[in-house]
Motif scaffolding. Structure first.
Motif, PDB file in Angstrom:
ATOM      1  N   ILE A  97     -18.624 -88.924  40.973  1.00  0.00           N
ATOM      2  CA  ILE A  97     -17.971 -88.895  42.288  1.00  0.00           C
ATOM      3  C   ILE A  97     -18.076 -87.508  42.900  1.00  0.00           C
ATOM      4  O   ILE A  97     -18.368 -87.367  44.095  1.00  0.00           O
ATOM      5  CB  ILE A  97     -16.501 -89.357  42.166  1.00  0.00           C
ATOM      6  CG1 ILE A  97     -16.456 -90.855  41.849  1.00  0.00           C
ATOM      7  CG2 ILE A  97     -15.712 -89.052  43.429  1.00  0.00           C
ATOM      8  CD1 ILE A  97     -15.099 -91.367  41.440  1.00  0.00           C
ATOM      9  N   LEU A  98     -17.854 -86.470  42.101  1.00  0.00           N
ATOM     10  CA  LEU A  98     -17.978 -85.105  42.619  1.00  0.00           C
ATOM     11  C   LEU A  98     -19.412 -84.801  43.066  1.00  0.00           C
ATOM     12  O   LEU A  98     -19.622 -84.141  44.089  1.00  0.00           O
ATOM     13  CB  LEU A  98     -17.528 -84.102  41.565  1.00  0.00           C
ATOM     14  CG  LEU A  98     -16.030 -84.066  41.277  1.00  0.00           C
ATOM     15  CD1 LEU A  98     -15.740 -83.131  40.102  1.00  0.00           C
ATOM     16  CD2 LEU A  98     -15.264 -83.626  42.505  1.00  0.00           C
ATOM     17  N   LEU A  99     -20.374 -85.265  42.314  1.00  0.00           N
ATOM     18  CA  LEU A  99     -21.772 -85.057  42.686  1.00  0.00           C
ATOM     19  C   LEU A  99     -22.104 -85.763  43.996  1.00  0.00           C
ATOM     20  O   LEU A  99     -22.756 -85.185  44.875  1.00  0.00           O
ATOM     21  CB  LEU A  99     -22.697 -85.549  41.568  1.00  0.00           C
ATOM     22  CG  LEU A  99     -24.187 -85.454  41.834  1.00  0.00           C
ATOM     23  CD1 LEU A  99     -24.597 -83.995  41.990  1.00  0.00           C
ATOM     24  CD2 LEU A  99     -24.969 -86.116  40.734  1.00  0.00           C
ATOM     25  N   LEU A 100     -21.634 -86.991  44.145  1.00  0.00           N
ATOM     26  CA  LEU A 100     -21.880 -87.725  45.390  1.00  0.00           C
ATOM     27  C   LEU A 100     -21.191 -87.060  46.577  1.00  0.00           C
ATOM     28  O   LEU A 100     -21.754 -86.998  47.673  1.00  0.00           O
ATOM     29  CB  LEU A 100     -21.428 -89.178  45.244  1.00  0.00           C
ATOM     30  CG  LEU A 100     -22.270 -90.035  44.295  1.00  0.00           C
ATOM     31  CD1 LEU A 100     -21.643 -91.407  44.120  1.00  0.00           C
ATOM     32  CD2 LEU A 100     -23.695 -90.148  44.803  1.00  0.00           C
ATOM     33  N   ALA A 101     -19.984 -86.541  46.374  1.00  0.00           N
ATOM     34  CA  ALA A 101     -19.280 -85.844  47.450  1.00  0.00           C
ATOM     35  C   ALA A 101     -20.027 -84.578  47.846  1.00  0.00           C
ATOM     36  O   ALA A 101     -20.151 -84.266  49.035  1.00  0.00           O
ATOM     37  CB  ALA A 101     -17.855 -85.520  47.013  1.00  0.00           C
ATOM     38  N   ALA A 102     -20.542 -83.843  46.863  1.00  0.00           N
ATOM     39  CA  ALA A 102     -21.304 -82.629  47.168  1.00  0.00           C
ATOM     40  C   ALA A 102     -22.587 -82.964  47.930  1.00  0.00           C
ATOM     41  O   ALA A 102     -22.961 -82.265  48.864  1.00  0.00           O
ATOM     42  CB  ALA A 102     -21.619 -81.888  45.867  1.00  0.00           C
ATOM     43  N   LEU A 103     -23.242 -84.028  47.530  1.00  0.00           N
ATOM     44  CA  LEU A 103     -24.450 -84.448  48.246  1.00  0.00           C
ATOM     45  C   LEU A 103     -24.131 -84.877  49.666  1.00  0.00           C
ATOM     46  O   LEU A 103     -24.893 -84.600  50.605  1.00  0.00           O
ATOM     47  CB  LEU A 103     -25.151 -85.568  47.485  1.00  0.00           C
ATOM     48  CG  LEU A 103     -25.864 -85.159  46.202  1.00  0.00           C
ATOM     49  CD1 LEU A 103     -26.388 -86.386  45.454  1.00  0.00           C
ATOM     50  CD2 LEU A 103     -26.995 -84.196  46.508  1.00  0.00           C
ATOM     51  N   ALA A 104     -23.011 -85.557  49.865  1.00  0.00           N
ATOM     52  CA  ALA A 104     -22.609 -85.973  51.211  1.00  0.00           C
ATOM     53  C   ALA A 104     -22.308 -84.770  52.078  1.00  0.00           C
ATOM     54  O   ALA A 104     -22.688 -84.732  53.267  1.00  0.00           O
ATOM     55  CB  ALA A 104     -21.395 -86.899  51.123  1.00  0.00           C
ATOM     56  N   LEU A 105     -21.633 -83.778  51.533  1.00  0.00           N
ATOM     57  CA  LEU A 105     -21.366 -82.549  52.301  1.00  0.00           C
ATOM     58  C   LEU A 105     -22.652 -81.810  52.655  1.00  0.00           C
ATOM     59  O   LEU A 105     -22.820 -81.307  53.764  1.00  0.00           O
ATOM     60  CB  LEU A 105     -20.451 -81.630  51.512  1.00  0.00           C
ATOM     61  CG  LEU A 105     -18.979 -82.030  51.443  1.00  0.00           C
ATOM     62  CD1 LEU A 105     -18.217 -81.110  50.494  1.00  0.00           C
ATOM     63  CD2 LEU A 105     -18.362 -81.987  52.837  1.00  0.00           C
ATOM     64  N   LEU A 106     -23.566 -81.760  51.715  1.00  0.00           N
ATOM     65  CA  LEU A 106     -24.841 -81.107  51.975  1.00  0.00           C
ATOM     66  C   LEU A 106     -25.641 -81.852  53.043  1.00  0.00           C
ATOM     67  O   LEU A 106     -26.224 -81.227  53.938  1.00  0.00           O
ATOM     68  CB  LEU A 106     -25.654 -81.034  50.671  1.00  0.00           C
ATOM     69  CG  LEU A 106     -26.984 -80.305  50.742  1.00  0.00           C
ATOM     70  CD1 LEU A 106     -26.766 -78.846  51.098  1.00  0.00           C
ATOM     71  CD2 LEU A 106     -27.717 -80.426  49.447  1.00  0.00           C
ATOM     72  N   ALA A 107     -25.616 -83.160  52.999  1.00  0.00           N
ATOM     73  CA  ALA A 107     -26.337 -83.956  54.008  1.00  0.00           C
ATOM     74  C   ALA A 107     -25.692 -83.801  55.382  1.00  0.00           C
ATOM     75  O   ALA A 107     -26.384 -83.771  56.400  1.00  0.00           O
ATOM     76  CB  ALA A 107     -26.350 -85.422  53.593  1.00  0.00           C
ATOM     77  N   ALA A 108     -24.363 -83.687  55.434  1.00  0.00           N
ATOM     78  CA  ALA A 108     -23.666 -83.527  56.721  1.00  0.00           C
ATOM     79  C   ALA A 108     -23.981 -82.168  57.335  1.00  0.00           C
ATOM     80  O   ALA A 108     -24.076 -82.049  58.557  1.00  0.00           O
ATOM     81  CB  ALA A 108     -22.179 -83.689  56.510  1.00  0.00           C
ATOM     82  N   ARG A 109     -24.154 -81.145  56.542  1.00  0.00           N
ATOM     83  CA  ARG A 109     -24.460 -79.814  57.064  1.00  0.00           C
ATOM     84  C   ARG A 109     -25.880 -79.690  57.590  1.00  0.00           C
ATOM     85  O   ARG A 109     -26.158 -78.941  58.504  1.00  0.00           O
ATOM     86  CB  ARG A 109     -24.234 -78.749  55.994  1.00  0.00           C
ATOM     87  CG  ARG A 109     -22.793 -78.523  55.712  1.00  0.00           C
ATOM     88  CD  ARG A 109     -22.613 -77.362  54.785  1.00  0.00           C
ATOM     89  NE  ARG A 109     -21.209 -77.168  54.507  1.00  0.00           N
ATOM     90  CZ  ARG A 109     -20.702 -76.041  54.095  1.00  0.00           C
ATOM     91  NH1 ARG A 109     -21.483 -75.010  53.871  1.00  0.00           N
ATOM     92  NH2 ARG A 109     -19.419 -75.937  53.865  1.00  0.00           N
ATOM     93  N   THR A 110     -26.811 -80.414  56.962  1.00  0.00           N
ATOM     94  CA  THR A 110     -28.207 -80.303  57.378  1.00  0.00           C
ATOM     95  C   THR A 110     -28.531 -81.232  58.541  1.00  0.00           C
ATOM     96  O   THR A 110     -29.556 -81.061  59.185  1.00  0.00           O
ATOM     97  CB  THR A 110     -29.154 -80.630  56.204  1.00  0.00           C
ATOM     98  OG1 THR A 110     -28.896 -81.937  55.741  1.00  0.00           O
ATOM     99  CG2 THR A 110     -28.989 -79.609  55.084  1.00  0.00           C
ATOM    100  N   ALA A 111     -27.676 -82.186  58.823  1.00  0.00           N
ATOM    101  CA  ALA A 111     -27.965 -83.143  59.911  1.00  0.00           C
ATOM    102  C   ALA A 111     -27.439 -82.689  61.236  1.00  0.00           C
ATOM    103  O   ALA A 111     -26.843 -81.769  61.494  1.00  0.00           O
ATOM    104  CB  ALA A 111     -27.336 -84.500  59.574  1.00  0.00           C
TER     105      ALA A 111
END
Length: 66
Positions: free
Chosen positions: A52-66
């Motif tokens: 869950i933490l890994l998925l949350a980190a990936l979601a935050l990273l995707a939100a910043r790059t979009a």
């Protein structure tokens, strides 16, 4: 199963402490079977939390790059 919860039938101590030769042999055998000689085994709940933490980190990273 992790060996930190096992109790030796020979000395009645936790196998993870390795107080007697039977404990030490069992501990070595279990470590070789798991392949995680230096790392503790993670429970399914801990693995789920890490996922869950890994998925949350990936979601935050995707939100910043979009």
């Amino acid at each position: 199963m992790t060996y930190d919860r096992l109790v030796c039938a020979n000395c009645a101590a936790p196998v993870s402490e390795g107080r007697c030769p039977v404990c030490r042999a069992s501990r070595e055998r279990l470590q070789q079977q798991t392949g995680w000689s230096g790392l503790p085994a993670l429970s399914p709940a801990a693995l789920a939390i890490l996922l869950i933490l890994l998925l949350a980190a990936l979601a935050l990273l995707a939100a910043r790059t979009a």
